[in-house]
Structure formats: C-alpha cells, structure tokens
Design an enzyme around this catalytic site. Structure first.
Site, PDB file in Angstrom:
ATOM      1  N   GLY A   1      -2.581   6.839  -3.352  1.00  0.00           N
ATOM      2  CA  GLY A   1      -2.711   6.672  -1.918  1.00  0.00           C
ATOM      3  C   GLY A   1      -1.384   6.255  -1.326  1.00  0.00           C
ATOM      4  O   GLY A   1      -0.574   5.600  -1.995  1.00  0.00           O
ATOM      5  N   CYS A   2      -1.120   6.638  -0.068  1.00  0.00           N
ATOM      6  CA  CYS A   2       0.180   6.321   0.530  1.00  0.00           C
ATOM      7  C   CYS A   2       0.323   4.819   0.740  1.00  0.00           C
ATOM      8  O   CYS A   2       1.378   4.244   0.444  1.00  0.00           O
ATOM      9  CB  CYS A   2       0.380   7.092   1.826  1.00  0.00           C
ATOM     10  SG  CYS A   2      -0.973   6.947   3.012  1.00  0.00           S
ATOM     11  N   ASN A   3      -0.723   4.169   1.221  1.00  0.00           N
ATOM     12  CA  ASN A   3      -0.673   2.719   1.369  1.00  0.00           C
ATOM     13  C   ASN A   3      -0.617   2.047   0.004  1.00  0.00           C
ATOM     14  O   ASN A   3       0.072   1.033  -0.180  1.00  0.00           O
ATOM     15  CB  ASN A   3      -1.917   2.208   2.113  1.00  0.00           C
ATOM     16  CG  ASN A   3      -2.046   2.796   3.496  1.00  0.00           C
ATOM     17  OD1 ASN A   3      -1.113   2.729   4.295  1.00  0.00           O
ATOM     18  ND2 ASN A   3      -3.192   3.390   3.792  1.00  0.00           N
ATOM     19  N   ALA A   4      -1.361   2.624  -0.942  1.00  0.00           N
ATOM     20  CA  ALA A   4      -1.370   2.072  -2.292  1.00  0.00           C
ATOM     21  C   ALA A   4       0.037   2.081  -2.873  1.00  0.00           C
ATOM     22  O   ALA A   4       0.469   1.128  -3.532  1.00  0.00           O
ATOM     23  CB  ALA A   4      -2.323   2.862  -3.182  1.00  0.00           C
TER      24      ALA A   4
ATOM     25  N   ALA B   1       2.899   1.973  -1.137  1.00  0.00           N
ATOM     26  CA  ALA B   1       3.722   0.981  -0.428  1.00  0.00           C
ATOM     27  C   ALA B   1       3.450  -0.426  -0.956  1.00  0.00           C
ATOM     28  O   ALA B   1       4.366  -1.227  -1.155  1.00  0.00           O
ATOM     29  CB  ALA B   1       3.458   1.064   1.073  1.00  0.00           C
TER      30      ALA B   1
END
Lengths: 342, 342, 342, 342
Positions: free
Chosen positions: B148-151, B153
């Site tokens: 995941g993109c937030n994951a 970051a």
C-alpha cells in the site's frame, strides 16, 4: 560521446528544468553551474528536489572555467545575457534562454526591451531557436536564441497555416491561458498562492506583451509581408502549461491539412484528429506539443488550439533539443520523457 | 536484454504510471495492455498524454497471449487480482499492485478485506514488495505483492527505528497527509475538483484504514512482538504525494542515526540532515523518498517526516524496482527520473 | 446604534477580512483605515474586490482622527501594535489582532518574540480574546488581544476536555494542517503559487511555533497545573482553513460529552455526532467551528478534529465577535454568514 | 415582510448557493426544500457546511405543501423543470434556474436541447431573467427564466455596446475561462480533482455550446437584426468564476463609454477605468460584475473583459435578485455580501 555542459543562472526555474532534463540525458553532463546571488551554495539547498544528484556547487560566473565546456545554457535575465555571452570563449557553443538574441532588428529590440542592444555583433550571428523551423541553421550555429514560451505556442499554431496561405493574415487573434511558472521564481505579490488560487485574469493586454516582437518578426517572415497579430495571455491558477487558442479566418480543413503536412515527421509535435482539442496536462513537463483544429459554426472561421509546457518545450526542453542538434546528438535524445499524469 | 511486459488494468492511474515509467526504461518493453471495460480502445483515447507512444491496443485479459511475456504487472482491483493471477502461466513473473497478496495471514486478510482469500497457495509464495526490506527474497520471487502507498510511507519512517530498538513500540502515531490520486480514477463525489479544492479532512479514522493490516504485520515482524500503531490519513487538495508524520517516543538523535545507517546505501532513500524536514513536491513523480527527523521540545519525543509519491514509489515505481530485481536488471534502471518542479 | 470603527493595518489579509465582515454588519461602520506604506491609496486599489464599497482613503496612523472612533481594530505587525496602541486615546476600545497582548507573562512574551515588551501596563489590562472562554471579561474590556489562529483551533479542541479532566495532560499531540493565508500577504519564496501548488510540508517543528506560548498559558490555566503540548503545523496547498488533529489519551465518549456540554449553547461551535469528522471547507470564510471526536482502535486513545477558518474565526471574525460584546451588540451580529461552497 | 420560499433541487450546487444567500436575506425564509434522490435526508447531511442552519428536511416535490409558499426557486435539471413548474399552483411565483424557459422560440429550444418543449404556454409567459435588461418585466412576472451563467457573462459584456451601435456585429468572438462548478455536482471523470488539477482545455467548441441559443436570441434582439457570435469556453482548474474576453471590432473608448452609460446606476455592475482589467477572485461568491475595456494595438479593435461568479450572479444570486423584484423587496436585499478574498 558525452558533452560537458555549463548552466548559467541555475537558480531559476528554467535552470532547474535544464538540470532535470540533463540528469537523464545520456550525452550531456553537467560540469558547471552558476547563480550569482547563491554562489557557494549547493544546488540541493536551492532546489531540494535535486538532492539525489551529484552536482557541482553553485559559483559566480567569473569563477567558472570554460576551457572544457562544450555547451553553455544561459538562463540569465534579459540584458544580463548579452553582457555575459560576450565574454564567453568562442569555443563554447551557447543556447541562450533569455530574450536577448531573439529579435533580428536592433530597433525592434530596443522598442520592446527599452534599451539599446549591447552586443549587436553577437545578435547578427544568433539563430532563432524554434527548432522545427530553423533546424538546419541551428545545427551549424554557435549561438542559438531560445524563443519566448508564448511565442513558441503561437508559432506552432500558425506558421504552417501562414506558409500554406490558408488563413487571413489580418484577422488573427491569439488568446493564451498560461500557468504561473512563466513568470519565474520572482517575489511578486500577484504570484502568491493566496492571490492566485481560484483567480484568473488577463495581463499584458493591449499589444504590450513582449512576445509580440517575436510574433511580428516570425509571422512576417513566414508570410513574406508584414503581419501583426493580436495576442493576450490570461494567467490561470496552475504552475505549468500554455493553451493557445488562435482565432482565424480560413478553412478549418485546409488549416488542419497544412498543420498535418508540416508536422508529419516531427517527433515532438502531434496534430490531433480534426475537431479534437488538446489539454495542457497531456504534455505537462515534456517536450511535446499537441495541436487541434476546430471548425467554427460560421463558415470560414476556424480555431487552432495548441498546448505545450512553458518550461519544457517553451524553454529548457527546446534548449536541449537545440543543443542536441548543435552537438551532433540525436535530436530527441534525453527528451522522450512521458508526461506526469495525473 | 529487453524483457516483454504486460500491464493488466492499464486504464487506472497506476497502470498509466507504469506505462510512463516503462516508456523510458531501456530493459522493458510493453507487449500487452489489458483494460476490460475499455477493451478495443487505444491507450491514447483513455490517456491522451500517452499519444506519442506506440502502444498495443487495450484488450480483455482473456484475449492476451502470455506465451512471450516475461513479466506481468497487475494493476487490477482488489479480489480481481487473485482470480486473474491464478490463471497466468507459471512462466510469467508477476508484480501485483493490488492488496491481494500483501497479508500473510489469511484470517487477517479476511478481516480487513471482508471475504475469504481465493488463492491461498499463491499467497503463500508471494513476497512482500517493499524492496528495501525484502530485496533478496524479491530477487528470487515469481510473485511480488506491491505494498500500500501509505503502508510504504509508514514503513520507511519506522522500520529501521523499530529494528534498532530506539522507539517505544506502544506509542506510535502516524498522521499522513495524502493527495487524491491514491483513490484512483473512480467516480466519487468527494473526489470532484469542486469538492476537494480548498478542502481537507481526515478519513479512514478510528483504526479502519486497511493499510493498518500491513503495518501490524510488518512492524510486528520487525519488532519480534506485536505492534499496533495508530494511523489516520488526511486528504489534501492535490493530486500526488504523501507526507507521513510519525510521532514517537525515543531519542531523536538515535532515531536519525538508525535511519541513516539503514539507508546509507539505498539509491532511492535520502535521510535529511538532522532537524530538516521534507516536502512532497521534492519527490513528485519519482521513486525517491526523503526522510527527516525532528527533536520535539519534550525530552524523549521525536517526529519522523517522510515523503514519497503514492503513484511512483508508493505503487508503480516500486513495482518497476521490484521487476528490475526479478529480471536481473540494475535495481535503479529506468527509475532515476528527477522530480518535476515546480 | 451604529459604532464608528477604525482599522489599522487595513492592507493585510486580516484587514481586508475585517472590511468584508463589517461591510454587512448592521451595527458597525468603517470610519477610518490606515496602511502606512499605502497611505494615500484607495482601498480598492489595494483590494479591488472591495471596489463596490464606499470606503475612506488609506491614511498613515498619525493622520487619523480618533475623536469619534468607538472601536479600533489593530491588524498591525507584532511589536508595532504595542507602540501604536499606547498612543490611542483612552476613549477608544481596541481589539488587537497581533500577538502583542496575548501572553500574560512578560518573560514568556520575550522568550517567544525575542524582545522585551514595550507596553507592560497595557498588557496587564488586556483580555485574552477567545470569546467562548473569556466572554464576560471581554464584555467589560477596553483592550482585547485576539488569539493566534492555530492557538484558537487547538484551544477549541482541548480546553473543555482539559477542564473536564478527561484527558491525560502529558500526552497531547496537535497536528495541524493549515492554508497559506495565515502567513499574510508577504513576499516569501515559499508562498509563491508555483512553489506551493501540489506541495505540503511541516514548518515550525520541534516546539518552535510561537503559538505554543498561548497553548502553554491557556492549557495550564485550564488545568490548574503546567501543561506543555506538542504541536506542529503542516502547510497545505490552499488559501484558507485550519484542520487540527489532537491526539490524546482519554475516553472518546467522555471527551465528546465534555465538548458537547461546553459548547451546547455556543452559536458558532458545532460538535458533530460521535465518530464524524469535519472538513475545512464546511466552515470556509465563516466564524463557525466544527469539532469531531473519534475513538481510536487502541482503548483509551481518542482524536479530536477541529476546523476553522484562520482569517475569520481564527482572526478577524473573532475580532468582530469580541467587538460585538465590547460595544453591547448581539454577539452574533454580522457574523452569521454561511460558508461559500463549493 | 418575510416571504416563504421553496427550493426545488436543493441538493445541487445552485440549490446550496440559494440556501447560502437566503440564509442572511432579511426578507426571505426557507420553508421547503426538495431533492428527489435524497428525500428524507437533512440538508446538513448533503451539505455539512449548512449545519448551523435550521432547515426543513429534504422531501420529494410531491410531498411539499405549496399553499403558503410565496416563491419557488427551481434548481432542477433541464426538462424536469418544465414538467414540475406546470404542476405548481398559480399563486406561487417561480424563478427557474434551468434552461427550460430561456428561449422564446420553440424550434430553437428543440434545436439546442434535443426535444420538443412540453410546456409551451408557460414558456410564452416566462420573462428572461437578466435583471439589468428586463427589470420591469421581471417585476411583474410570475415566471422568470434564469439565464445561463456564460450567457450572462457574455451579455453583460456586449449588450450595451450592441445597443449603442459601437461594435461590428459580425466580428464578435467570446473566449471564456470558466471554473468547474458550472458543471454541477455530477460524477464525470473529467471533473475529478486528479484530472483537472494543473489542467485546462476548451470544450463545447465549434458553436456547440447551448448558451449560444441565448446569445443568438438576446444579441439579435438588442441589435434589431440577426447576430451570431463565436463563443468557446475553456475549463480552468478552479471551482468558481467566469472570465469572458470578448474580441470586437470597434472604438475602445466608445465601447467603454457605452458600458459606463448603461451601467452607471447599476448596483452590481462596475465598469473599471479604461484600460484596466478585472480578476475572477474580485467578485468571487458575490452578485457583482466587473468589466474592463482595452484598446488593442490595431486601430479599431478592442477587447471587453468581464468577470462574474457562475453560481452567484450567473445563477443563484441572479435568481434572488429577480425574486426581490417579483416580491417587492429592494433589488439588492441580501445580496451586498463582499467577496471572500483571498
């Protein structure tokens, strides 16, 4: 073969854009960077987005050693450019991104820029930098004068139609919508986010925009007789991009055909199917130009829509394209980056 | 050597971003594109910004011939991915950009995604795709599960500090500010420009965001004991980018040192000088990550700021980085593009 | 009855916002405007959006006649405010929008603002301007010190919970996301549209933001013991608005109840149903505050989300609200404007 | 006296804008709201920014009691409006914000809107709602047809010049730059923030925009002979606002004088000093119109620049202005709100 490059005025937006493009250009290498007021700083302090690159420290122009430089990009303010380029060794090829060498007639230069030209001999030798129309001259030039970003957008729209004789030369109106980076990284109240967010308005109205000097020169040359267009830009709340709408009298199909013929082999210019129009974001941060032609409901009236990125094809990308020709590289080298979308 | 690539789900933003990146990648070639609802269309109709490329026509997945495909990027919706990847020939390596193969525990998967996993055998073999922490496993993998993109970051911010044992594992709060493209090209009222312009607000509050499943799994693994962080994203009026602020208890200097040590040789990750913070635009449209560490005024409290581009390092750029490893290319190949600025 | 009003520092954003609000206020009339560097200009030259109003010409403060002025809004820079207010006739009531009179302790003032206070007697008499918590004192005050915009957002979030004793006073982290107009109409590179578009990042990190002085003072007073919160703002690409996320330890239901009880009769403050969160655009350009409380997945952890408009409730709207009390008007007079949406 | 108001189609942007304006209108009171697909919901669920207001619950039109309604604002989709208004009691005055009653000629209506008109009798009685030109008819009307937002911007620019006979009627080109809210709260891919951010492009090109029907009708009427203008809008990345540039042949000074004379007593229309141009943000969220006239460098060519807010003066503000006249209120009542800036 890799050519050594100097960028003068690297702290402005066109300077930063040159660094971005040259970063992935296989035939160019950044050997020197200047920025007078920021001399001594690292480029990554001025532009942290370039932090991943190993770049020379910013210096004053006098501190640079040009002996091994093959090509110099001058991204300096107007007038400063003349003075600096006059001092460069003759062995260094130069692409100038300022307005200093665009206008062939010294009186016209003085009219638009408000003071006499200080390097008239250089101006004589300079080649106008709109690659698609001056390709062969650029190949052999020592000094190429990059065009105005709006001037580029207007010329891509109209030169083929003018040359083909398919539009009325006395009825051309160019309405441009431009992003704010064309004004550079300058501290002006109207460029603040709080002022420009949700705001748009015309500027340089009434025939006062300096890029008219380029239009007059190039359109008249293409037509073989004086042509004076009407042109006004509107600032829109965005960073990059130009959309030029050129309102003309002429047959839309013929105009479309003239553009298609002129650009058939151009790697960066795409003429859309008849009736379709381009969007600025479709060429964002690239050297591409998209052009559409629309038939108006009145017979004999057409509109040409052209988009390009003011910092890339309108300035630094064009400069690299010209440098490629001047140095014997493939014209598209380093410039086939795709747009960032969304 | 050039490897042949298929992109499934090419009509979404991560699909378009894959095309953009592969366009200038010397070792990858786009051989097939799928988009079920847009099958039969040219990619340039769906994404006119790709008009300059010579791309295969969009097809339905069933119509594709995988016999010569070396690697397949699956940019399909969650759940669809499982079904499709199960049908691909074993000879095709796969990088999946969906959430389908990220969670090792099938019960956890079902908890976060609301239904049982339909390809448990594949899930067993899948390698978690955060390159910097799974490099060797990815090199040998047939199926890599993009994060995941937030994951991503959050993990770049915290994994080294967790492994180094320099932060309190029970007091981690991650506040992210994210651009809208993470939601994809989907028709939802809150994604309209008129709604989102000049608007920002939290969503997925109260521990409901699905990327928490990845945080729990990876942070617990790094710590060797269960770790449950607090995490909420805020949608900001912009297209691309993630800024993660991780509020932690620990010594800021030690945390900074742990991050510097962990990322010293990483080509894409830059730890800023102590006390400096990153900006999303400094990594826009690139595979780079900038990380800063700040000492709070209370002793023993620090904040880690991390930026990345959700569509590039958070998704498609990461996928290409993994593909490079899986195919034996240089890890950075095709990914050293500089940010577009401004 | 109509009261005559002077606005000092009318050329800044808070000055313009005061004019906007007073324009439709039935009980206030603009009798004098000052702007030192723009003295002699019409307000419509500085702010063409006010062209429809019949406003006094901008003057230097020394040129103003205060003999008939009932109330003076000081929208001057910090430090200038002290000097100017000291010279105003005692008959003029004053709402100061600067930071000069917010901090009760002169040493604390000097710590945060870097120089000794020049009007300590005035500071003694000043009442802190967060209306909802100082209503009665404001009613009788001659000098009211408007609060910082971030300080207001944080206090609306936390004061009732602190007073009710339902949160841990040593574990408060406030993460704010703020629009750019809080920085005023000042010529700074980072405030340019080209820089801020598609860009966001933290600033004033590490306990250095001056509004912490107000937090320390007011939270400690509310708690009856020293309280030091952690607070960092993030600049987002937008003009107006603040979203404050306050991460606290406490029972979310109790916190929600404390906020509901405290604000039950407040005309401008709306506590959302439990679990819902506010959006900045829902209070844009108004005096309203929306507050939401969320239960985190960890027991005993909650987050309070508060939105307000920095230029209205965070500054000029608050100032008018206070002026209403000081002059005997209805508190809400002139302030029930609805948000502009979209 | 307070008049009871119904708003049909309250869940769209023009509906919400009507609520915003009526909220502070001393002579109007909202007695009924309809929104078919959202019937049963509170307005604050559909538009949380209206949470502070005490509003009737949303109902289906059939559920409304019109017996005490003085005036009904119809913010319904085109075609639906005809059907609904036909069923309203004759005692209810109606301001329609759709396109249904703008065009006097039924054939022209059918040409632009693609189907026969279903309420031809009503259409006969409808008065065209551009207040400044139909003031007396509107005062006595039962049904007023609000104008198109672009149509309003174009007419304010040109009608006085046409009537004064100072421009060439066959050479008019209108280039508009418009914000996205004109498209309403509709789920279309091109209206997504990710698509529209940093993007602008023309639409409705080639004489296909429906507001041309209004231009043809009103310009021809003003001229006393057929007039067909050329008109194309460009969508810009912003929520609200229209900037119309009208390129005309005529004497700029005479045009300016004609506009000044026509609007000398108009409370909402401001003609700028000769040569100055307006900005959209200067009239944002208000009923004001700013108009500038510029002399082009070619003799006999001028450009008229006009800004207005599409949702206010272009739609809901205009509707309230008309309602004021129909109900005997002061024309400006409730409409003297100042723009939100920045």
């Amino acid at each position: 073969m890799t050519h050594k490059t100097a960028i003068l005025g690297a702290s402005g937006y066109t300077g930063a854009e040159l660094v971005r493009l040259i970063a992935t250009h296989p035939g160019l290498e950044i050997a020197a960077l200047s920025a007078d007021r920021k001399a001594g700083m690292e480029m990554s302090e001025v532009y942290p987005h370039l932090r991943h690159m190993d770049l020379p420290v910013l210096k004053r122009i006098e501190e640079l050693d040009f002996s091994e430089i093959d090509i110099c990009f001058c991204a300096l303010p107007h007038a400063t450019s003349q003075a600096v380029i006059s001092t460069l060794p003759a062995s260094v090829k130069v692409v100038d991104l300022s307005a200093d060498f665009r206008l062939r007639n010294l009186d016209v230069y003085e009219k638009w820029y408000g003071k006499p030209h200080s390097a008239p001999e250089l101006q004589k030798e300079a080649v106008y930098g709109l690659t698609e129309f001056y390709r062969e001259e650029i190949r052999g030039a020592r000094l190429v004068a990059g065009t105005g970003c709006n001037a580029a957008a207007g010329q891509f729209s109209l030169i083929p139609a003018i040359k083909a004789g398919v539009i009325d030369l006395d009825e051309i109106i160019i309405d441009m919508k431009v992003g704010v980076s064309g004004a550079g990284r300058s501290l002006k109240e109207n460029l603040l986010q709080a002022e420009l967010g949700e705001n748009w308005y015309a500027y340089g109205m009434g025939g006062k925009h300096r890029h008219l000097g380029e239009f007059d020169q190039e359109f008249s040359k293409a037509a073989g007789r004086p042509v004076e267009v009407q042109f006004t830009p509107t600032l829109v709340p965005a960073s990059r991009g130009i959309l030029a709408a050129s309102y003309v009298r002429g047959d839309a199909v013929e105009i479309h055909a003239a553009l298609q013929a002129a650009y058939a082999d151009e790697p960066f210019i795409c003429v859309l199917p008849f009736g379709q129009v381009p969007a600025t974001k479709h060429v964002r941060a690239t050297n591409f130009v998209h052009i559409g032609v629309v038939q108006e409901r009145k017979a004999g009236r057409a509109t040409i829509y052209t988009v390009l990125d003011n910092l890339t094809k309108g300035s630094s990308g064009q400069a690299v394209q010209n440098a490629n020709l001047m140095l014997g590289h493939e014209e598209t080298e380093g410039l086939m980056l795709s747009p960032v979308y969304p």
